[in-house]
Design an enzyme around this catalytic site. Structure first.
Site, PDB file in Angstrom:
ATOM      1  N   HIS A  94       0.836  -1.198   0.000  1.00 22.18           N
ATOM      2  CA  HIS A  94       0.000   0.000   0.000  1.00 22.18           C
ATOM      3  C   HIS A  94       0.877   1.257   0.000  1.00 22.18           C
ATOM      4  O   HIS A  94       0.749   2.132  -0.866  1.00 22.18           O
ATOM      5  CB  HIS A  94      -0.910  -0.020   1.234  1.00 22.18           C
ATOM      6  N   GLU A  95       1.782   1.328   0.955  1.00 26.19           N
ATOM      7  CA  GLU A  95       2.623   2.520   1.066  1.00 26.19           C
ATOM      8  C   GLU A  95       3.576   2.627  -0.116  1.00 26.19           C
ATOM      9  O   GLU A  95       3.841   3.733  -0.598  1.00 26.19           O
ATOM     10  CB  GLU A  95       3.378   2.517   2.399  1.00 26.19           C
TER      11      GLU A  95
ATOM     12  N   GLU B 142      -4.660   7.634  -3.072  1.00 27.98           N
ATOM     13  CA  GLU B 142      -5.146   6.352  -2.568  1.00 27.98           C
ATOM     14  C   GLU B 142      -5.400   5.377  -3.723  1.00 27.98           C
ATOM     15  O   GLU B 142      -5.317   4.164  -3.544  1.00 27.98           O
ATOM     16  CB  GLU B 142      -6.418   6.608  -1.753  1.00 27.98           C
TER      17      GLU B 142
ATOM     18  N   HIS C  16       1.770   4.458  -2.770  1.00 26.70           N
ATOM     19  CA  HIS C  16       1.855   5.910  -2.580  1.00 26.70           C
ATOM     20  C   HIS C  16       3.249   6.395  -3.013  1.00 26.70           C
ATOM     21  O   HIS C  16       3.392   7.440  -3.651  1.00 26.70           O
ATOM     22  CB  HIS C  16       1.676   6.276  -1.099  1.00 26.70           C
TER      23      HIS C  16
HETATM   24 ZN    ZN Z   1      -3.108   5.237   1.840  1.00 28.33          ZN
END
Ligand code: ZN
Length: 513
Positions: free
Chosen positions: A277-278, A307, A281
């Site tokens: 997830h990170e 996101e 980003h």
């Molecule tokens: Zn996030």
């Protein structure tokens, strides 16, 4: 060209150079504040907290003063005519447009309101911590009431046409309206609520017990680094990964992007999927163009678009069969005792297990947006004065029963779980759902142009997808509003259709519906 036009062009250029210079200073101050924040969350000795709080507050005050200086206002005013002669999507026109939008927002808030908001945050944070310790919403209620009143004032100061929440939503998602979100949630509600019920009846079809056993910290960290690197997050020279209580990603420039994860030694998913997830980003930040480095455009389009990149790599890629075809043998080597006898298909099903739960940050792909919907509907009802704050916990629990079929046993697992309402009230959650929905919309467009993506994932190749996101999303930085960007890239504004189709297809297969 007449003389006046020629000279206004030249003057425009000089004003533009000056604007760029001033904005670069603001950007440098903000990025320096970011570094102090990163250090605060990772390596700072605990006792450094008070001084660090002062440093951060001072930097943000100086940055705010510089950004709202009358000179910037004058330059933006003088650049209006010049801006109109330029193509809308040029760097110059976009810089002036985005700077003007942010300048107007920043100068509309009276300084005393900014100060009162900041004090209300501190009080709300303290009350929230105490309310959580006592597991009692009533302790938080007065501070929350103060916050709601202040956010009404903020909305009025910022201005709106249709609904006060529009003004607050616009701070996170420029151009997005409350009505857009209501339409989106309406479609999601219709598609997701029956699906969650159908899956609940087959809850036993997926066993994920083997994900809950001891997974050694060091090996987890290695696996997280390897996977983040494999999908294209540059760990060699432009990024790093550290540990913190709450995972987050921050960039001080496209060439220095850092994210943090939290390792749970008793549960595999927590560290690994946070890492993907990170890293998602992170790819957005590392993918911003070099020429934007000191510019106001050196940002993502919105929280929601950011996101979309994290959800893309965490879920669409990271929870796909193709990804695990590539990665499962490596993971088994790292954890032979835990996973040696678990088949790849059983593992794939386990990391996709759907289970209505109370806590948003632990929610699966199917139920996640229902958590956001509950918050959005409650915020709107409070703003519309249909719901009083005394009745908030009851309303929260009732919505959980209706949408997820479960009742939170207490406020800790209900309306006290998120930190967001200590920062503000209204619009702070929408980005999560926008991101989920946009991730599928963007992915399907990429798939149209590269039909072989899944075969590539199975071989451990992710560069076609990453390059597509670089060229179509990251390359624009903050030039476009989220709806503009989606329209340009996918030919449509934000659309729940592809997302719902993807969720139904994937989970009907897993649960045999
Ligand atoms: Zn996030």
């Amino acid at each position: 060209m007449s003389k006046t036009e020629a000279s206004s062009g030249a003057a425009g250029n000089k004003d533009y150079q000056r604007l760029v210079e001033l904005l670069a200073e603001v950007t440098a101050l903000r990025q320096s504040g970011g570094l102090l924040f990163w250090d605060q969350q990772t390596y700072m000795p605990r006792a450094g907290a008070r001084a660090r709080g002062n440093h951060l507050a001072t930097l943000s005050k100086v940055a705010h003063e510089k950004f709202t200086a009358p000179e910037i206002g004058r330059l933006l005013e003088r650049l209006r005519d010049w801006e109109e002669t330029l193509p809308y999507d040029s760097d110059e026109a976009s810089t002036v447009r985005v700077a003007r939008r942010e300048y107007e927002k920043a100068t509309r808030l009276p300084p005393d309101l900014v100060v009162r908001h900041s004090r209300a945050r501190t009080r709300a944070h303290e009350a929230w911590i105490e309310a959580r310790q006592k597991n009692d919403y009533k302790v938080f209620r007065p501070a929350l009431g103060e916050m709601v009143d202040i956010m009404r004032e903020v909305a009025d100061a910022l201005g709106y046409e249709d609904h006060p929440l529009d003004a607050l939503l616009d701070q996170q998602e420029p151009g997005m309206k409350t009505a857009d979100m209501e339409k989106l949630f309406g479609e999601l509600r219709q598609g997701l609520v029956p699906l969650v019920r159908a899956i609940a009846e087959k809850a036993d079809a997926v066993d994920d017990s083997f994900l809950h056993q001891p997974f050694d910290r060091e090996t987890q960290m290695e696996v997280c680094r390897e996977a983040a690197g494999a999908i294209g997050f540059d760990l060699e020279t432009r990024g790093r990964i550290d540990l913190s209580v709450h995972p987050f990603t921050i960039g001080f420039s496209r060439s220095d992007v850092r994210f943090t994860i939290r390792i749970d030694e008793g549960f595999f998913n927590a560290g690994f999927f946070a890492s993907l997830h990170e890293a998602g980003h992170g790819t957005y930040m590392q993918g911003l163009p070099e020429r934007f480095e000191q510019s106001i455009l050196h940002e993502g389009a919105s929280s929601g678009l950011h996101e979309s990149q994290s959800r893309l790599w965490e879920n669409i890629v990271g929870r796909s069969r193709a990804f695990w075809e590539f990665y499962y043998p490596r993971l088994q080597k790292g954890f032979p005792e835990q996973l040696g006898k678990v088949s790849r298909e059983d593992f794939y099903r386990a990391v996709n297990k759907v289970e209505p739960s109370f806590i948003r940050v632990e929610a699966d792909e199917v139920t996640y947006n229902l958590h956001i919907m509950v918050r959005f509907e409650l915020e709107k009802a409070v703003f519309d004065r249909e719901l009083g704050l005394d009745d908030l916990p009851g309303a929260w629990n009732e919505k959980f029963r209706n949408y997820l079929g479960i009742t939170p046993p207490d406020d800790l697992r209900g309306c006290l779980q998120d930190i967001h309402w200590t920062f503000g009230f209204g619009g702070g959650f929408a980005g999560y759902t926008i991101g989920n929905v946009a991730s599928v919309q963007l992915y399907e467009k990429a798939l149209e142009e590269h039909p072989g993506l899944e075969e590539e994932f199975a071989r451990g190749e992710f560069s076609s997808l990453l390059r597509w996101m670089n060229e179509n999303v990251h390359a624009h930085g903050a030039k476009f509003e989220p709806q503009e960007l989606l329209q340009r890239v996918t030919g449509r504004p934000l659309d729940a259709g592809p997302y719902l189709a993807y969720i139904k297809r994937k989970f009907s297969d897993i649960y045999g519906l």
